[in-house]
Each structure stands twice: as C-alpha cells, then as structure tokens.
Design an enzyme around this catalytic site. Structure first.
Site, PDB file in Angstrom:
ATOM      1  N   GLU A 261       0.830  -1.209   0.000  1.00 46.29           N
ATOM      2  CA  GLU A 261       0.000   0.000   0.000  1.00 46.29           C
ATOM      3  C   GLU A 261       0.863   1.258   0.000  1.00 46.29           C
ATOM      4  O   GLU A 261       1.796   1.381   0.792  1.00 46.29           O
ATOM      5  CB  GLU A 261      -0.889   0.006   1.246  1.00 46.29           C
ATOM      6  CG  GLU A 261      -1.776   1.229   1.358  1.00 46.29           C
ATOM      7  CD  GLU A 261      -2.547   1.290   2.673  1.00 46.29           C
ATOM      8  OE1 GLU A 261      -3.478   2.105   2.772  1.00 46.29           O
ATOM      9  OE2 GLU A 261      -2.212   0.516   3.591  1.00 46.29           O
ATOM     10  N   LYS A 329      -9.414   2.789  -3.648  1.00 43.00           N
ATOM     11  CA  LYS A 329      -9.987   2.262  -2.405  1.00 43.00           C
ATOM     12  C   LYS A 329     -11.369   2.852  -2.146  1.00 43.00           C
ATOM     13  O   LYS A 329     -11.564   4.075  -2.246  1.00 43.00           O
ATOM     14  CB  LYS A 329      -9.048   2.574  -1.237  1.00 43.00           C
ATOM     15  CG  LYS A 329      -9.470   1.955   0.081  1.00 43.00           C
ATOM     16  CD  LYS A 329      -8.455   2.269   1.180  1.00 43.00           C
ATOM     17  CE  LYS A 329      -8.851   1.604   2.500  1.00 43.00           C
ATOM     18  NZ  LYS A 329      -7.910   1.942   3.580  1.00 43.00           N
ATOM     19  N   CYS A 381      -5.829  -2.428   2.272  1.00 44.65           N
ATOM     20  CA  CYS A 381      -5.741  -2.370   3.727  1.00 44.65           C
ATOM     21  C   CYS A 381      -7.051  -2.769   4.397  1.00 44.65           C
ATOM     22  O   CYS A 381      -7.462  -3.923   4.376  1.00 44.65           O
ATOM     23  CB  CYS A 381      -5.304  -0.964   4.149  1.00 44.65           C
ATOM     24  SG  CYS A 381      -4.860  -0.822   5.903  1.00 44.65           S
TER      25      CYS A 381
END
Length: 504
Positions: A261, A329, A381
C-alpha cells in the site's frame, strides 16, 4: 444459573470479565474455547431476572474492545503525536463509542420488552449486533467471534454462511450449552443441536466449492519496512525507491510482483517517470507489477459561485507491465484517510492532520485488476475486513490481492488480527489471497485459508511462492450475509410477537 449476580457492580464486573475473554479466542491467542465460555457467561447474565441488558452489554463490550483494539493507542500516541494522557483519553472514548454501539440492540430490546430476555433471543441479537457494527457510521467490523474458528470444525460453515453465519452458530452453541446447564426441557435435543452444527461444519470442510483455474502462478512481494515516521518524508523518497528496486532484482520473472500500500510515497503524477521505467522492466520480464500509489486527478469544484480546478486524491493500486487496471480504495479509514467533521477537528491536535487524511472514496462497481490473464479482486488495507464487499468482488475474480501498511500499529496485536481476517476472506470465497505489507505480516494464503508463505515482521525482505487461482462461487459469495440477517430478524420478530401475546 446460581451464584451469578443479576444487576449492579458485581454483574457488570462479571460481564467485563466475559468480554475480556472474547479477544483471547482470536489471533494471536487463538483460544476459542475461552471466548466460547465467556460468551456462555455473558448470555447467562443477560437472562437473569431483572438483568440490566444495556449496562451488561456495555460492560461486556468495554472488556472486549478494551483488550481487542488496545492498539488504537499506538496509532494515536506514537504516530499521531498525542501526549500519553490525551492518547489514553481518545482511546477510551473510542472504546466507549464502540461499546455503546454494541449495547444498542440489547437496550432497544429492553426498552421494547422490559421483561426477562428469552434464551432463544440471544443468538439472533448477537448476529444482528455483529452485522450492525459492519455498516453503522461506516462500520468497524473487527473482533467477530467467527475469526477464532479458522481451524475449528466450524470452519466448514464459512463458505456457506460467511463470518456472520459463523457468529450465529457460535452464539447458538452458547445458548444451547446454557440450556443444557440449566436442565431446561428438551436439553437432550439441545445437545443433539450442538453436535449437529459442529458435525456439519466438519463435514462441510470436505467440500471443494471451487475448481482450480490453472496454471499455478508464481508470486513475489517486497516488504520495504519503511518506518512510519519517515513514510511521507521527502528525504526518504529515494531511499524508498532504492529499497523497492534492490529487493525486486531477484524477483523479476515471477508472474506477479506486488509492492505494498502506497509503496511509492508520492503522487502518481510525480512518480510517472519512475513507474514508466518499472513498467518496461516488468514487460521485459513477463511480470505483472502491482504497486500502491496515491493517484491524483483533476477535479472541478465550485466555491463562492466560481468554478475552480482542484484535485481528488485516491489510495490506489496500479498494474504495470503484463497486465492492466487501476483500483481506487472504496472503504476509507476515519481519521487515517479522511477526517469526519474536518472543519472542526483539523488543527486541534496532530492526529487530526495526518498526511493522507484528505483522500476520496473510490467509486463502486470497479473492475478487477488483470494480472496477465488472471482477474484479481483488490482490497486496500482496511477493505479486507468487509466480508460482503470482498465476496461480491471475488465473484468476478480468480484470486484476491490485499495490500496494507500496518506500521501504524507498531508491535501490537492489530497486524496479526488483520492477517487472520484475510485468511477468513480466503476461506469464505475459496480464493487464494496475496497479502503484501510495508512491514508485515506479508503472506500467501491458499483457498482453504492456510498460510503457505509468510515474511517476518519488521524486516526489510521479500517473499515468494506460488498459488493456484480458483473459479466458481461458494454459497456465501452468491448470497452474501442476507440469509442469516433475514433469518435473525424473522426469529426476533416471532419472539417479540410471542412475548407480547404472553403478556397479561
């Protein structure tokens, strides 16, 4: 049950102790019998005469979250630069808020039906509480009971009912055990029910659900181990690039190579020359390179009646070389990636001004990444902890890729909890999972939720292995969590109707 207090401080202390048992069933402790006993004790308190349901549930949740998410303190104090007392206060407020959300269903029940709580209302209340915590105020789907059962006989239920279904079965087991202890009528039927649920789980473990979508893919990832305090330091840009390139030298030629990430600690517009060179190396090596980066895009905003050109920022994954795709995301972390009530909170303390707390949410209905000819569903994540999000995306993919930077949590229990949740996503979808992180735990997880390769934590290193993509859908992927949610709602509705009819 004798010797259990029904209300007051002793009852609250007992509920607190039962709550402390819950994280012990999860990673890194994995003592699921302890958490099951704690749940039985909690249920026993709730069905006592004159039990204060909301207060008991609140005390239970304070114990569960006080131990299970104690790592929040590390993020606030170490990386948010909050003084010790303030960090303790903010952590306590966070635990209190979570405990209030946990207690909400029990408080609503007691407000609606002030009498004793029926034993058989406990499993659906537990399930609806876990489900509520997955979406209310954007959700915090952490510390679910089912995560402790990756290797227990109940694991066979995960591809059928998902993590919420596992929670319902565990709560039902606790209620049935309590019925046996109380010698209620039909207790032998209760024993048969427990044996049936656990025996069926063991039998379901033998069902494949998905089929291989070969051939085997070779996978590698770099764990750069960048200290969090230097992550966005401009002076660390070139050292970060050097770590990524040095560790990648021996990994070119793998089918997939993954950087974690935000591996490139700058905006994509500024990283373009570097990314172009790596894309060329990846093509020459017949490798699909995936890297995390902050994507910035022009965006027109209106202010005071004027149209201005601004920027939107996304926490993204980009495929270079032999593949294609960009993923933004969708589920952002409050305070870490965006600040609720930012006009009021920014500038109060450094914690509310973290470097990447200005991100935007990616759109829904994004497409899987293509790594070579393999569709892979990405999760950045925190997204890996949302079971229905992953199950829906995995229907269009043959593997799951999650990247993370768990350096925020230091040497706490959060990273191993996070890894365990990724294992459950593999089990629910029967898809292999690749998990690439900044400083651990990087891992390759097979379609049965088993770790086949893992890198040590807090080391600059690389990890390589192989996986077998999978095709086909598990029952949970097709239905999501709605069957168990609707079943629980129906059960509670019938119990409420029955309780009202029984009133004089």
């Amino acid at each position: 049950m004798p010797n259990l207090p029904s209300r007051g401080p002793l009852a609250w202390a007992a509920a607190l102790a039962a709550g402390l048992c819950q994280p012990l069933g999860l990673a890194p402790f994995n003592l699921w019998p302890v958490s099951l006993l704690g749940l039985i004790g909690f249920f026993a308190l709730l069905i006592r005469p004159k039990a204060q349901l909301a207060a008991l549930a609140f005390a239970f949740a304070v114990g569960m979250y006080g131990l299970g998410v104690s790592w929040v303190y590390v993020s606030i104090n170490t990386f948010g630069q909050a003084p010790v007392l303030l960090a303790l206060l903010l952590t306590g407020l966070w635990v209190t808020f979570l405990a209030l959300v946990f207690a909400l269903p029990y408080g609503l029940w007691q407000r609606r039906l002030p009498g004793p709580l029926p034993l058989w209302a406990l499993p659906p209340l537990w399930l609806l509480g876990e489900w509520l915590r997955s979406w209310l105020f954007t959700g915090f789907p952490w510390l679910y009971a089912g995560y402790g059962h990756l290797t227990s006989p109940l694991a066979g239920w995960a591809p059928v009912l998902g993590i919420f279904g596992l929670g319902l079965i565990i709560a039902t087991t606790a209620a049935l055990a309590l019925a046996l202890w109380q010698r209620q009528p039909g207790r032998w039927l209760a024993l048969a029910g427990v044996a049936g649920l656990w025996g069926a789980g063991a039998a379901l473990q033998q069902v494949a659900w998905t089929t291989p979508a070969g051939p085997v893919r070779t996978v590698a990832m770099v764990q750069p181990n960048i200290p969090q305090q230097h992550k966005w330091d401009p002076d660390w840009l070139m050292p970060t690039y050097d770590r990524l390139l040095t560790q990648s030298k021996a990994l070119w030629g793998h089918n997939w190579l993954v950087w974690p990430e935000a591996a490139l600690p700058t905006l994509m517009s500024e990283a373009q020359p570097f990314m172009a060179r790596q894309a060329e190396v990846a093509r020459e090596s017949d490798t699909s390179l995936v890297t995390g980066v902050i994507v910035n895009e022009p965006h027109v905003i209106e202010r005071d009646g004027r149209r201005l050109l601004g920027q939107r920022y996304y926490n993204s994954l980009v495929v270079l070389g032999m593949g294609q795709g960009v993923y933004h995301k969708q589920r952002l972390v409050p305070f870490g990636e965006y600040v609720p009530f930012d006009q009021q909170l920014r500038g109060v303390i450094e914690f509310f001004d973290l470097p990447m707390s200005v991100l935007h949410r990616g759109p829904a209905n994004q497409q899987p990444l293509m790594l070579g000819h393999t569709p892979v569903w990405p999760a950045v994540c925190y997204e890996i902890v949302y079971p229905d999000l992953i199950a829906a995306g995995a229907r269009r993919a043959e593997a799951i890729l999650t990247v993370s930077n768990d350096a925020w949590f230091g040497r706490s229990i959060a990273p191993i909890q996070h890894l365990q949740m990724a294992q459950m996503r593999a089990l629910e979808t029967r898809r292999p999972v690749v998990r690439a992180t900044n400083n651990g735990f990087s891992a390759i997880i097979n379609a049965r939720g088993e770790i086949t390769a893992q890198a040590p934590q807090f080391e600059l290193t690389s990890l390589s292995g192989s996986l077998l993509p999978a095709r086909g859908n598990t029952p949970y992927m097709l239905t999501g969590s709605w069957p168990v949610v609707c079943l629980s709602l129906l059960a509670l509705t019938l119990l409420i109707w029955r309780a009202k009819r029984a009133r004089p």
